[in-house]
Scaffold this motif. Structure first.
Motif, short mmCIF file in Angstrom:
data_model
loop_
_atom_site.label_atom_id
_atom_site.label_comp_id
_atom_site.label_asym_id
_atom_site.label_seq_id
_atom_site.Cartn_x
_atom_site.Cartn_y
_atom_site.Cartn_z
N ALA A 130 -22.06 94.82 21.43
CA ALA A 130 -21.89 93.45 21.92
C ALA A 130 -21.08 92.63 20.93
N GLY A 131 -21.34 92.79 19.63
CA GLY A 131 -20.58 92.07 18.62
C GLY A 131 -19.13 92.48 18.61
N CYS A 132 -18.86 93.75 18.70
CA CYS A 132 -17.49 94.23 18.71
C CYS A 132 -16.77 93.77 19.97
N SER A 133 -17.47 93.74 21.07
CA SER A 133 -16.86 93.32 22.33
C SER A 133 -16.43 91.86 22.27
N SER A 134 -17.26 91.00 21.71
CA SER A 134 -16.92 89.58 21.60
C SER A 134 -15.68 89.40 20.76
N ARG A 135 -15.61 90.09 19.62
CA ARG A 135 -14.45 89.99 18.74
C ARG A 135 -13.21 90.55 19.45
N VAL A 174 -12.56 90.71 22.67
CA VAL A 174 -12.10 89.77 23.71
C VAL A 174 -11.38 88.60 23.07
N TYR A 175 -11.95 88.06 22.00
CA TYR A 175 -11.32 86.93 21.32
C TYR A 175 -9.94 87.31 20.81
N ASP A 176 -9.86 88.45 20.13
CA ASP A 176 -8.59 88.90 19.57
C ASP A 176 -7.54 89.16 20.65
N SER A 177 -7.96 89.72 21.76
CA SER A 177 -6.99 90.03 22.81
C SER A 177 -6.47 88.78 23.51
N THR A 178 -7.25 87.73 23.54
CA THR A 178 -6.79 86.49 24.17
C THR A 178 -6.02 85.60 23.19
N GLN A 179 -6.14 85.89 21.90
CA GLN A 179 -5.45 85.07 20.89
C GLN A 179 -3.93 85.12 21.09
N ALA A 230 -4.74 78.14 18.23
CA ALA A 230 -4.58 79.50 18.74
C ALA A 230 -4.61 80.55 17.63
N SER A 231 -4.34 80.15 16.41
CA SER A 231 -4.31 81.09 15.28
C SER A 231 -5.64 81.18 14.55
N GLN A 232 -6.62 80.45 14.99
CA GLN A 232 -7.95 80.47 14.37
C GLN A 232 -8.53 81.88 14.46
N THR A 233 -9.03 82.39 13.33
CA THR A 233 -9.63 83.72 13.33
C THR A 233 -10.95 83.71 14.08
N TYR A 234 -11.43 84.88 14.44
CA TYR A 234 -12.71 84.99 15.15
C TYR A 234 -13.84 84.42 14.31
N ASP A 235 -13.83 84.73 13.00
CA ASP A 235 -14.90 84.23 12.12
C ASP A 235 -14.87 82.71 12.03
N GLU A 236 -13.68 82.11 11.96
CA GLU A 236 -13.57 80.65 11.95
C GLU A 236 -14.09 80.07 13.26
#
Length: 71
Positions: free
Chosen positions: A20-25, A27-32, A55-61
């Motif tokens: 689930a954690g990897c999936s969220s990251r 999805v975020y990365d692919s839409t960035q 749009a350049s905000q990292t997933y962790d940010e």
């Protein structure tokens, strides 16, 4: 036998949490990239740079920025 079942459930729960954690990251990365491409269409320079910053905000940010809202 009962201890073995509990162990299997724990391993499954940990694996599910990891996926689930990897999936969220993911999805975020692919839409960035899509968000950055949308910024490319903005003509106004100031608006463009604001869009690219978002749009350049990292997933962790991103996670840190939404955690207070979710609590």
């Amino acid at each position: 036998m009962k201890g073995y079942d509990i162990q299997r459930v724990m391993v499954f729960a940990m694996a599910l949490t990891l996926v689930a954690g990897c999936s969220s990251r993911g999805v975020y990365d692919s839409t960035q990239h899509r968000r950055q491409a949308e910024c490319q269409q903005i003509v106004d320079t100031e608006e463009y740079y604001a869009c690219m910053a978002r749009a350049s905000q990292t997933y962790d940010e991103y996670k840190r920025s939404v955690e207070p809202v979710l609590d």
